[in-house]
Scaffold this motif. Structure first.
Motif, PDB file in Angstrom:
ATOM      1  N   GLY A 157      -5.349   0.294  -7.113  1.00  0.00           N
ATOM      2  CA  GLY A 157      -5.016   1.681  -6.984  1.00  0.00           C
ATOM      3  C   GLY A 157      -4.164   2.151  -5.839  1.00  0.00           C
ATOM      4  N   SER A 158      -4.401   1.761  -4.722  1.00  0.00           N
ATOM      5  CA  SER A 158      -3.729   2.005  -3.408  1.00  0.00           C
ATOM      6  C   SER A 158      -2.180   1.659  -3.588  1.00  0.00           C
ATOM      7  N   VAL A 159      -1.806   0.955  -4.551  1.00  0.00           N
ATOM      8  CA  VAL A 159      -0.197   0.651  -4.541  1.00  0.00           C
ATOM      9  C   VAL A 159       0.317   1.911  -4.914  1.00  0.00           C
ATOM     10  N   VAL A 160      -0.117   3.106  -5.487  1.00  0.00           N
ATOM     11  CA  VAL A 160       0.187   4.136  -5.790  1.00  0.00           C
ATOM     12  C   VAL A 160      -0.141   5.188  -4.777  1.00  0.00           C
ATOM     13  N   ASP A 161       0.414   6.169  -4.234  1.00  0.00           N
ATOM     14  CA  ASP A 161       0.034   7.368  -3.545  1.00  0.00           C
ATOM     15  C   ASP A 161      -0.566   8.187  -4.349  1.00  0.00           C
ATOM     16  N   ARG A 162      -1.827   8.487  -4.208  1.00  0.00           N
ATOM     17  CA  ARG A 162      -2.648   9.745  -5.268  1.00  0.00           C
ATOM     18  C   ARG A 162      -1.870  10.826  -5.134  1.00  0.00           C
ATOM     19  N   ARG A 172       0.928  -1.196   0.087  1.00  0.00           N
ATOM     20  CA  ARG A 172       0.132  -0.185  -0.058  1.00  0.00           C
ATOM     21  C   ARG A 172       0.983   1.173  -0.153  1.00  0.00           C
ATOM     22  N   GLY A 173       0.743   2.173  -1.096  1.00  0.00           N
ATOM     23  CA  GLY A 173       1.778   3.332  -1.147  1.00  0.00           C
ATOM     24  C   GLY A 173       3.028   2.810  -1.665  1.00  0.00           C
ATOM     25  N   LEU A 174       3.275   1.768  -2.194  1.00  0.00           N
ATOM     26  CA  LEU A 174       4.790   1.322  -2.554  1.00  0.00           C
ATOM     27  C   LEU A 174       5.324   2.431  -3.660  1.00  0.00           C
ATOM     28  N   ILE A 175       4.432   2.914  -4.376  1.00  0.00           N
ATOM     29  CA  ILE A 175       5.045   3.916  -5.206  1.00  0.00           C
ATOM     30  C   ILE A 175       4.504   5.337  -4.701  1.00  0.00           C
ATOM     31  N   GLY A 176       5.111   6.038  -3.884  1.00  0.00           N
ATOM     32  CA  GLY A 176       5.037   7.212  -3.143  1.00  0.00           C
ATOM     33  C   GLY A 176       5.916   8.437  -3.636  1.00  0.00           C
ATOM     34  N   ALA A 177       6.112   9.419  -3.102  1.00  0.00           N
ATOM     35  CA  ALA A 177       6.952  10.702  -3.226  1.00  0.00           C
ATOM     36  C   ALA A 177       8.305  10.149  -3.469  1.00  0.00           C
ATOM     37  N   PRO A 178       8.862   9.663  -2.647  1.00  0.00           N
ATOM     38  CA  PRO A 178      10.438   8.968  -2.812  1.00  0.00           C
ATOM     39  C   PRO A 178      10.782   8.289  -3.844  1.00  0.00           C
ATOM     40  N   GLU A 179       9.668   7.410  -4.219  1.00  0.00           N
ATOM     41  CA  GLU A 179       9.973   6.447  -5.235  1.00  0.00           C
ATOM     42  C   GLU A 179       9.600   7.284  -6.535  1.00  0.00           C
ATOM     43  N   LEU A 180       8.705   7.898  -6.583  1.00  0.00           N
ATOM     44  CA  LEU A 180       8.334   8.796  -7.916  1.00  0.00           C
ATOM     45  C   LEU A 180       9.636   9.694  -8.270  1.00  0.00           C
TER      46      LEU A 180
END
Length: 272
Positions: A191-196, A168-176
């Motif tokens: 959907g929630s794998v990515v931090d919206r 959950r939130g695996l792709i967030g600001a640090p990853e992006l």
């Protein structure tokens, strides 16, 4: 089901629940007087309260691997459409204002990063290699350093992992922030794998060449969500799980498990 009414009110006479992407809570599982089976026509089941079903003694089944080609094709389709700027090209053609533009990018020779190398991710990787792409991938057992290396090097990052507390939130600001400014992000996982909020901020900052979303934080997605209005976002209505062939496969496994419940036989792909 009527989405404006509580599900529990609508399933009191149900013997079989087929959730698809709908949320099935403990209250929904408790409501039917003679519930025999919760049959999920997909591999993902994060929307189902499996423990509540277990407590009530109701079996829950899934259908893993039945949509792997369909999801992989949709992921590849979105990667192609975003890389070749198909939406802009269709607008240019409709206006008849120029020939030969916009100028997109080929996938051949580029690097595809696959997050989740299960049936779907592996199917996509095979197709991408056929187009001449280099493929790197990570699994749930991969170290954090491997994910970071994938994000840095990949022209296309495609998500195909289940939604768990760890993803959950695996792709967030640090990853992006690790991704190339010209990278394309595809989400065919959940959907929630990515931090919206982090994704929207990255797009508004001019980062990422494109984002393909076939799974969403809410389904149906809100009409006023600015993520979907962004010109570099291609959003589809969960097409990965939709094809004539997928429906045939799902119908067969659902029918088989319903028959097996009636006859008291062992169920296929049973969770509990």
């Amino acid at each position: 089901m009527d989405p404006t009414r509580p599900l529990a009110e609508q399933v009191r006479n149900a013997r079989v629940l087929i959730p698809t992407t709908g949320l099935v809570t403990a209250a929904d599982i408790a409501a039917p007087t003679d519930l025999r089976l919760v049959a999920q026509p997909a591999a993902g089941y994060n929307n189902i309260d499996v423990e509540a079903a277990r407590r009530r003694g109701v079996p829950v089944t899934i259908a893993p691997g039945y949509n792997q080609h369909s999801v992989a094709e949709v992921a590849l389709m979105m990667a192609l459409m975003l890389s070749r700027r198909v939406d802009e090209a269709r607008q240019a053609f409709a206006a008849r204002d120029r020939i030969g533009g916009p100028v997109g990018a080929e996938l051949h020779g580029k690097t595809l990063g696959v997050v989740g190398l299960g049936r779907i991710g592996s199917c996509l990787a095979e197709a991408a290699r056929g187009l001449g792409m280099q493929v790197v991938g990570v699994t749930s057992k991969s170290p954090r350093s491997d994910l970071e290396a994938l994000l840095r090097s990949s022209h296309i990052v495609s998500l195909h992992c289940p939604l768990t507390p760890a993803t959950r939130g695996l792709i967030g600001a640090p990853e992006l922030a690790l991704m190339r400014d010209d990278a394309v992000l595809i989400n065919c996982a959940r959907g929630s794998v990515v931090d919206r909020e982090a994704l929207l901020a990255a797009l508004q900052a001019g980062r990422l060449a494109g984002v393909g979303l076939d799974t969403h934080w809410l389904e149906p997605a809100p009409l006023d969500d600015p993520v979907y209005a962004h010109p570099r976002v291609l959003a589809l209505p969960h097409l990965g799980s939709i094809s004539a062939e997928v429906y045939d496969r799902f119908a067969n496994i659902l029918m088989e498990n319903i028959v097996r419940v009636r006859e008291g036989r062992e169920l296929l792909h049973r969770l509990c």
